[in-house]
Scaffold this motif. Structure first.
Motif, PDB file in Angstrom:
ATOM      1  N   GLY A   1      21.923  33.299 -41.269  1.00  0.00           N
ATOM      2  CA  GLY A   1      22.974  32.650 -42.039  1.00  0.00           C
ATOM      3  C   GLY A   1      24.194  32.276 -41.228  1.00  0.00           C
ATOM      4  N   LYS A   2      24.132  32.442 -39.907  1.00  0.00           N
ATOM      5  CA  LYS A   2      25.259  32.093 -39.046  1.00  0.00           C
ATOM      6  C   LYS A   2      25.186  30.619 -38.670  1.00  0.00           C
ATOM      7  CE  LYS A   2      25.420  36.690 -36.991  1.00  0.00           C
ATOM      8  NZ  LYS A   2      25.189  37.461 -35.771  1.00  0.00           N
ATOM      9  N   THR A   3      26.343  30.019 -38.480  1.00  0.00           N
ATOM     10  CA  THR A   3      26.422  28.623 -38.072  1.00  0.00           C
ATOM     11  C   THR A   3      25.839  28.458 -36.679  1.00  0.00           C
ATOM     12  OG1 THR A   3      28.416  28.349 -39.406  1.00  0.00           O
ATOM     13  CG2 THR A   3      27.969  26.669 -37.756  1.00  0.00           C
ATOM     14  N   PHE A   4      25.028  27.432 -36.501  1.00  0.00           N
ATOM     15  CA  PHE A   4      24.373  27.177 -35.223  1.00  0.00           C
ATOM     16  C   PHE A   4      24.847  25.844 -34.675  1.00  0.00           C
ATOM     17  CE2 PHE A   4      21.059  25.315 -32.628  1.00  0.00           C
ATOM     18  CZ  PHE A   4      20.701  26.352 -31.783  1.00  0.00           C
ATOM     19  N   SER A   5      25.099  25.806 -33.381  1.00  0.00           N
ATOM     20  CA  SER A   5      25.384  24.537 -32.712  1.00  0.00           C
ATOM     21  C   SER A   5      24.592  24.506 -31.408  1.00  0.00           C
ATOM     22  CB  SER A   5      26.880  24.367 -32.450  1.00  0.00           C
ATOM     23  OG  SER A   5      27.351  25.410 -31.639  1.00  0.00           O
ATOM     24  N   PHE A   6      24.189  23.328 -31.013  1.00  0.00           N
ATOM     25  CA  PHE A   6      23.389  23.170 -29.804  1.00  0.00           C
ATOM     26  C   PHE A   6      24.257  23.413 -28.579  1.00  0.00           C
ATOM     27  CE2 PHE A   6      21.212  20.623 -33.023  1.00  0.00           C
ATOM     28  CZ  PHE A   6      19.940  21.179 -32.935  1.00  0.00           C
ATOM     29  N   SER A   7      23.772  24.254 -27.662  1.00  0.00           N
ATOM     30  CA  SER A   7      24.527  24.647 -26.474  1.00  0.00           C
ATOM     31  C   SER A   7      24.419  23.594 -25.387  1.00  0.00           C
ATOM     32  CB  SER A   7      23.984  25.967 -25.907  1.00  0.00           C
ATOM     33  OG  SER A   7      24.022  26.970 -26.873  1.00  0.00           O
ATOM     34  N   ALA A   8      25.530  23.330 -24.742  1.00  0.00           N
ATOM     35  CA  ALA A   8      25.519  22.425 -23.598  1.00  0.00           C
ATOM     36  C   ALA A   8      24.752  23.091 -22.464  1.00  0.00           C
ATOM     37  CB  ALA A   8      26.946  22.107 -23.165  1.00  0.00           C
ATOM     38  N   GLY A   9      23.995  22.311 -21.729  1.00  0.00           N
ATOM     39  CA  GLY A   9      23.218  22.833 -20.618  1.00  0.00           C
ATOM     40  C   GLY A   9      21.797  23.205 -21.004  1.00  0.00           C
ATOM     41  N   LYS A  10      21.496  23.270 -22.277  1.00  0.00           N
ATOM     42  CA  LYS A  10      20.140  23.578 -22.755  1.00  0.00           C
ATOM     43  C   LYS A  10      19.526  22.318 -23.353  1.00  0.00           C
ATOM     44  CE  LYS A  10      20.196  28.026 -21.961  1.00  0.00           C
ATOM     45  NZ  LYS A  10      19.348  28.645 -20.975  1.00  0.00           N
ATOM     46  N   TRP A  11      18.229  22.220 -23.260  1.00  0.00           N
ATOM     47  CA  TRP A  11      17.466  21.137 -23.863  1.00  0.00           C
ATOM     48  C   TRP A  11      16.714  21.709 -25.060  1.00  0.00           C
ATOM     49  CZ3 TRP A  11      16.839  16.076 -21.612  1.00  0.00           C
ATOM     50  CH2 TRP A  11      17.555  15.898 -20.439  1.00  0.00           C
ATOM     51  N   TYR A  12      16.563  20.927 -26.110  1.00  0.00           N
ATOM     52  CA  TYR A  12      15.915  21.396 -27.328  1.00  0.00           C
ATOM     53  C   TYR A  12      14.831  20.406 -27.744  1.00  0.00           C
ATOM     54  CZ  TYR A  12      19.987  24.435 -27.794  1.00  0.00           C
ATOM     55  OH  TYR A  12      20.965  25.369 -27.579  1.00  0.00           O
ATOM     56  N   LEU A  13      13.674  20.945 -28.076  1.00  0.00           N
ATOM     57  CA  LEU A  13      12.590  20.161 -28.650  1.00  0.00           C
ATOM     58  C   LEU A  13      12.609  20.459 -30.143  1.00  0.00           C
ATOM     59  CD1 LEU A  13      10.364  18.250 -27.752  1.00  0.00           C
ATOM     60  CD2 LEU A  13       8.857  20.215 -27.529  1.00  0.00           C
ATOM     61  N   VAL A  14      13.001  19.477 -30.945  1.00  0.00           N
ATOM     62  CA  VAL A  14      13.274  19.681 -32.367  1.00  0.00           C
ATOM     63  C   VAL A  14      12.184  19.040 -33.218  1.00  0.00           C
ATOM     64  CG1 VAL A  14      14.929  19.266 -34.227  1.00  0.00           C
ATOM     65  CG2 VAL A  14      15.746  19.714 -31.921  1.00  0.00           C
ATOM     66  N   HIS A  15      11.743  19.795 -34.208  1.00  0.00           N
ATOM     67  CA  HIS A  15      10.763  19.304 -35.175  1.00  0.00           C
ATOM     68  C   HIS A  15      11.312  19.572 -36.577  1.00  0.00           C
ATOM     69  CE1 HIS A  15       6.967  18.546 -37.154  1.00  0.00           C
ATOM     70  NE2 HIS A  15       6.962  19.774 -37.660  1.00  0.00           N
ATOM     71  N   PHE A  16      11.278  18.567 -37.435  1.00  0.00           N
ATOM     72  CA  PHE A  16      11.698  18.720 -38.821  1.00  0.00           C
ATOM     73  C   PHE A  16      10.457  19.048 -39.645  1.00  0.00           C
ATOM     74  CE2 PHE A  16      15.115  16.488 -36.953  1.00  0.00           C
ATOM     75  CZ  PHE A  16      16.238  16.745 -37.714  1.00  0.00           C
ATOM     76  N   ASP A  17      10.479  20.190 -40.343  1.00  0.00           N
ATOM     77  CA  ASP A  17       9.294  20.646 -41.050  1.00  0.00           C
ATOM     78  C   ASP A  17       9.610  20.852 -42.523  1.00  0.00           C
ATOM     79  OD1 ASP A  17       6.782  21.556 -41.630  1.00  0.00           O
ATOM     80  OD2 ASP A  17       6.830  23.234 -40.225  1.00  0.00           O
ATOM     81  N   ASP A  18       8.746  20.297 -43.378  1.00  0.00           N
ATOM     82  CA  ASP A  18       8.921  20.502 -44.820  1.00  0.00           C
ATOM     83  C   ASP A  18       8.004  21.608 -45.339  1.00  0.00           C
ATOM     84  OD1 ASP A  18       6.480  19.236 -44.634  1.00  0.00           O
ATOM     85  OD2 ASP A  18       7.114  17.425 -45.700  1.00  0.00           O
ATOM     86  N   PHE A  19       7.156  22.191 -44.478  1.00  0.00           N
ATOM     87  CA  PHE A  19       6.259  23.305 -44.791  1.00  0.00           C
ATOM     88  C   PHE A  19       5.277  22.976 -45.913  1.00  0.00           C
ATOM     89  CE2 PHE A  19      10.034  25.283 -42.934  1.00  0.00           C
ATOM     90  CZ  PHE A  19       9.451  25.961 -41.886  1.00  0.00           C
TER      91      PHE A  19
END
Length: 185
Positions: A58-76
């Motif tokens: 439940g904590k706020t998340f933000s993408f960190s500088a210096g890291k790469w992210y492979l993102v997938h949107f899932d509706d399950f």
């Protein structure tokens, strides 16, 4: 002796001349018009600041500088398809050589009930970061420029500056995505 001075001068000036001419031609407009990547580059890149993303605690998340992210949107809604996409993302991370520590895998969802029912899927992939798109802001930003990410089932690459910069369509194979990631990382 005189010829050696001229030869040394030519050897020293050649790299400077090449760099100067290539820089000049680039700024005069003679630059590549396309790239040879397999994914679709997103121009302009999509910013990921000020999103209402919440992690599993439940904590706020933000993408960190210096890291790469492979993102997938899932509706399950299709657990088998979700499992295949998670396996693909895990294989990509494990296959990358020295740079695998810079790539993180993220799944974004908007339906809490279906997410909570997918406990087996979440337990199989403990290193995947699951994020709840609280106000659908992330979905709307991508949908404003591309297709809806829940319908397209694409994976997105977020660069080290926290911008969505490339889309990997469902039709791309493991090798095609891996080639792009290997070059970028």
């Amino acid at each position: 002796m005189n010829n050696q001075k001229y030869l040394a001068l030519i050897i020293l000036l050649t790299p400077l001349l090449v760099i100067s001419l290539s820089t000049l031609t680039f700024y005069l407009g003679y630059k590549p018009t396309s790239s040879n990547n397999n994914g679709d580059l997103i121009i302009p890149q999509i910013d990921t600041e000020n999103l209402s993303l919440l992690d599993a605690e439940g904590k706020t998340f933000s993408f960190s500088a210096g890291k790469w992210y492979l993102v997938h949107f899932d509706d399950f809604k299709n657990i088998t398809f979700s499992l295949d996409r998670y396996k693909l993302a895990t294989s990509l991370k494990l296959t990358l050589p020295r740079e695998s520590h810079r790539l993180r895998r993220v799944v974004v969802y908007k339906d809490k009930e279906l997410f909570e029912k997918a406990t087996d899927l979440k337990n199989l992939f403990p290193e995947v970061i699951f994020l709840y798109d609280k106000n659908n802001l992330f979905e709307e930003r991508i949908s404003g420029q591309l297709n809806n990410p829940y319908f397209s089932k694409s994976m997105f690459l977020i660069d080290s500056f926290s911008n969505v910069m490339e889309e990997f369509n469902v039709s791309l194979s493991f090798n095609e995505i891996f080639e792009d990631l290997k070059v970028l990382l």
